[in-house]
Design an enzyme around this catalytic site. Structure first.
Site, PDB file in Angstrom:
ATOM      1  N   HIS A 332       0.952  -1.117  -0.197  1.00 54.43           N
ATOM      2  CA  HIS A 332      -0.146   0.077  -0.154  1.00 54.43           C
ATOM      3  C   HIS A 332       1.015   1.101  -0.101  1.00 54.43           C
ATOM      4  O   HIS A 332       2.128   1.578   0.276  1.00 54.43           O
ATOM      5  CB  HIS A 332      -0.642   0.077   1.222  1.00 54.43           C
ATOM      6  CG  HIS A 332      -0.363   0.002   2.608  1.00 54.43           C
ATOM      7  ND1 HIS A 332       0.039   1.110   2.783  1.00 54.43           N
ATOM      8  CD2 HIS A 332       0.109  -0.837   3.398  1.00 54.43           C
ATOM      9  CE1 HIS A 332       0.786   0.658   4.290  1.00 54.43           C
ATOM     10  NE2 HIS A 332       0.647  -0.158   4.459  1.00 54.43           N
ATOM     11  N   CYS A 350       3.680  -4.895   6.329  1.00 50.26           N
ATOM     12  CA  CYS A 350       3.066  -4.458   5.179  1.00 50.26           C
ATOM     13  C   CYS A 350       4.325  -4.030   4.294  1.00 50.26           C
ATOM     14  O   CYS A 350       4.868  -3.964   5.070  1.00 50.26           O
ATOM     15  CB  CYS A 350       2.036  -3.419   5.023  1.00 50.26           C
ATOM     16  SG  CYS A 350       1.148  -3.806   6.015  1.00 50.26           S
TER      17      CYS A 350
END
Length: 405
Positions: A332, A350
């Site tokens: 992201h 992440c």
């Protein structure tokens, strides 16, 4: 030379006697198409006896049958005339198809559970004689019926990347995994080897030996309706799905270099600075597969146990998100970590990208595409975590099949 008039009744009696040996519920009758005798001249020697005409109905016997088995009517030493199968509860006919030579009739309509069917059939011999056969069939009443859910869902679209795994999720325990697996088929064009792996008694996955070839069409048939899956549980429905595999997109993220290389059909097309999970929250290593994408996601640390008032709590809206595991790992946009991207791992697990790189990645990567993470310091992605199937060798994966054990 004398003329000998032969009595036609004797062959009729022989046919009736032959049919007396057919084991089916119902009745058997035999009729001739003419009462006239036949006349021969010359020798009085008898002709070889013709094989008797018979009609059989399957499944036979009185025990309840699984509706996965069709009703089959067969004529031996003749052909079939009329065949009717009727659902006695609704008085509606069941359709079927006949073989080109009219020796076999097979039902082609789904039979119900706990139903009764009346079968009536006529066979016709080469000499014009006919016999009739009837039977009453009962189907089983399951203790439970299990519905097979599919991942990816058929309604989610048909275009996927080369790493896409097929999942079948049952809502009841399957104790006869071999019976279930025999009812699951996957065919690919072009053909590629693949196999099933049981995650649990309710979940089974399918993947090819290697990544799908770009341009492959994958047809999935979950044919479990009417199948005994063990313990009195039967399949509630059969389902089908078709997947189309697009170009190969593979991202290789390296925690040592803090770079992510992007390969399109095996050609390097981009390299990006990244930040992976910090030492306290390392990203899982291994092949990840994108399962979802969303322009924004509210990420809340309370989903993994760090709630308001506790150190490290966060809740914020994150943009350009592509999920790569079910325990909260995404690729992201992370404008807050741009200063660390390319040098230090600071995320909560992440793959952090700059807004510009995240936009490029989001525009090119889709469900089924691959993100392969190495040197993150984390544990290997579990096989049960969407989609950890690629962490197993092919021999290990094949060993997870109920038919290969």
């Amino acid at each position: 030379m004398s003329m000998v008039r032969r009595n036609r009744r004797k062959p009729v009696a022989l046919v009736a006697l032959a049919l007396a040996g057919v084991v089916l519920t119902g009745c058997t009758t035999s009729t001739a198409n003419s009462g006239a005798g036949s006349t021969t001249t010359g020798s009085t020697a008898s002709s070889p006896a013709a094989k008797p005409l018979s009609v059989s109905i399957s499944p036979a016997g009185t025990a309840p049958v699984a509706p996965a088995n069709p009703i089959v009517v067969t004529a031996a030493n003749g052909r079939l005339g009329a065949v009717t199968v009727t659902d006695t509860a609704t008085n509606t006919p069941i359709t079927g198809t006949s073989s080109p030579d009219r020796t076999t009739w097979t039902s082609n309509q789904q039979l119900g559970y706990g139903a009764t069917y009346q079968v009536a059939a006529t066979g016709i011999g080469a000499d014009g004689h006919s016999v009739s056969q009837s039977a009453t069939l009962h189907t089983v009443t399951p203790a439970a019926q299990t519905y097979p859910s599919l991942v990816p869902a058929p309604a989610a679209g048909s275009d996927f990347g080369v790493g896409q795994v097929i999942e079948v999720l049952f809502d009841h325990t399957v104790t006869d995994k071999a019976a279930a697996e025999k009812a699951l088929t996957v065919t690919s064009t072009p053909s590629q080897p693949g196999g099933w792996y049981w995650i649990s008694s309710k979940e089974v996955h399918y993947r090819p030996e290697n990544y799908w070839q770009p341009g492959t069409t994958v047809n999935v048939n979950i044919g479990v309706y009417g199948v005994d899956l063990g313990g009195g549980v039967y399949g509630k429905a059969s389902r089908t799905m078709t997947l189309h595999i697009h170009d190969s997109w593979v991202a290789k993220a390296d925690g040592h270099t803090e770079k992510m290389q992007i390969f399109h059909n095996d050609q390097l097309v981009n390299t990006m600075d990244i930040s992976l999970g910090s030492p306290g929250k390392p990203t899982h290593e291994g092949v990840h597969v994108i399962s979802q994408k969303s322009p924004s996601v509210v990420m809340d640390s309370c989903t993994y146990g760090v709630c308001p008032g506790e150190p490290g709590y966060y809740k914020e809206t994150v943009l350009l998100d592509e999920r790569i595991s079910n325990d909260g790992e995404f690729v992201h946009s992370a404008p807050w970590s741009v200063g660390s991207q390319g040098s230090t791992n600071v995320s909560h697990g992440c793959v952090n990208l700059s807004p510009a790189n995240a936009q490029w990645f989001y525009s090119h990567f889709n469900p089924g595409d691959v993100v392969d993470i190495s040197n993150s310091g984390g544990k290997t992605l579990p096989v049960w975590d969407t989609y950890g199937d690629w962490e197993l060798s092919w021999d290990q994966y094949r060993a997870g099949s109920a038919l290969n054990g």
